[in-house]
Design an enzyme around this catalytic site. Structure first.
Site, PDB file in Angstrom:
ATOM      1  N   CYS A  42       0.852  -1.115  -0.197  1.00 28.54           N
ATOM      2  CA  CYS A  42      -0.025  -0.022   0.042  1.00 28.54           C
ATOM      3  C   CYS A  42       0.796   1.122  -0.108  1.00 28.54           C
ATOM      4  CB  CYS A  42      -0.849  -0.056   1.370  1.00 28.54           C
ATOM      5  SG  CYS A  42      -1.954   1.330   1.331  1.00 28.54           S
ATOM      6  N   ASP A  44       0.496   3.754   1.609  1.00 28.47           N
ATOM      7  CA  ASP A  44       0.560   4.360   3.179  1.00 28.47           C
ATOM      8  C   ASP A  44       1.688   4.658   3.538  1.00 28.47           C
ATOM      9  OD1 ASP A  44       0.051   4.831   6.014  1.00 28.47           O
ATOM     10  OD2 ASP A  44      -1.810   4.097   5.582  1.00 28.47           O
ATOM     11  N   ARG A  46       2.911   5.173   6.413  1.00 27.75           N
ATOM     12  CA  ARG A  46       3.127   4.273   7.564  1.00 27.75           C
ATOM     13  C   ARG A  46       3.810   2.744   7.361  1.00 27.75           C
ATOM     14  NH1 ARG A  46      -2.762   5.197  10.216  1.00 27.75           N
ATOM     15  NH2 ARG A  46      -2.982   4.588   8.174  1.00 27.75           N
ATOM     16  N   HIS A  98      -1.966  -4.051   4.964  1.00 27.63           N
ATOM     17  CA  HIS A  98      -1.778  -3.592   6.222  1.00 27.63           C
ATOM     18  C   HIS A  98      -3.126  -3.224   7.115  1.00 27.63           C
ATOM     19  CE1 HIS A  98      -2.571   0.832   5.865  1.00 27.63           C
ATOM     20  NE2 HIS A  98      -2.290   0.323   4.584  1.00 27.63           N
ATOM     21  N   CYS A 101      -5.924   0.198   6.868  1.00 27.01           N
ATOM     22  CA  CYS A 101      -5.765   0.719   5.680  1.00 27.01           C
ATOM     23  C   CYS A 101      -6.909   1.806   5.396  1.00 27.01           C
ATOM     24  CB  CYS A 101      -5.550  -0.327   4.758  1.00 27.01           C
ATOM     25  SG  CYS A 101      -5.429   0.225   2.952  1.00 27.01           S
TER      26      CYS A 101
HETATM   27 CO    CO Z   1      -3.319   1.114   3.131  1.00 28.50          CO
END
Ligand code: CO
Length: 206
Positions: A42, A44, A46, A98, A101
């Site tokens: 992803c 993301d 993080r 994850h 998400c």
């Molecule tokens: Co995500």
């Protein structure tokens, strides 16, 4: 002074810290890359791929998009896969989703985000397929967590079904596809135990 000066400064420190340990690091890296792994994860912020598996530049080939989706007609993802498998000859493709998400949550909540709703339609397809199982959880977070896991398993299947992986297996190239999920709450990866190394194993996947 540029407003991004601190990032350039960070970069100088980073490069220096690496060359202090290995003075030839970048010289060697500039001559070739030979990663063993392709990471599909992803976008993301993080979930920084290299960092969470402790790999250095040159060790991990990476493709990231919203909600780690592998779409059969996505030329971007397919090109990354084709280069990784055919040219770099990676031995493993890891699909890593994850918990927490935002893309998965938007699907669970049926929230409108904008253009990304169309992209997330692929995750919605996974929800439709496993509606009963996911919606059986009372808690919204649990619904999101389960959908995030099922989404990984589904995308692993999509990876296996591409002509890239099919051709690699057919010519006897060593290539395994794996499904993992990362928790932003504790920084740990859970192995979803969907490992596929051949068409025989792919057919056995339920
Ligand atoms: Co995500």
């Amino acid at each position: 002074m540029s407003e991004l000066e601190h990032l350039i400064e960070n970069n100088k420190h980073w490069a220096k810290s690496i060359t202090q340990v290995d003075p030839d690091f970048f010289t060697k890296l500039s001559q070739q890359q030979a990663p063993q792994y392709l990471w599909i994860g992803c976008s993301d912020s993080r979930v920084p791929a290299n960092e969470i598996v402790g790999l250095l530049p040159g060790e991990l080939f990476v493709h990231r998009n919203v909600a780690n989706v592998v779409v059969h007609t996505d030329l971007n993802c397919l090109s990354v896969m084709q280069y990784a498998v055919d040219v770099l000859k990676v031995k493993h493709i890891i699909v890593c989703g994850h918990y927490g998400c935002g893309g998965v949550r938007a699907v669970i909540q049926e929230a409108r985000v904008g253009l990304s709703d169309n992209w997330l339609g692929h995750v919605q397809d996974v929800l439709v397929k496993h509606q009963d199982e996911v919606r059986a959880f009372q808690d919204l977070d649990q619904q999101c967590d389960r959908l995030a896991e099922l989404n990984v398993s589904e995308q692993v299947r999509h990876v296996c079904r591409t002509s890239i992986v099919q051709d690699a297996w057919n010519r006897g190239q060593q290539l395994a596809v794996h499904g993992w999920i990362y928790s932003i709450k504790d920084g740990l990866i859970r192995d979803l135990k969907v490992d596929v190394r051949s068409n025989e194993e792919f057919l056995k996947l339920d």
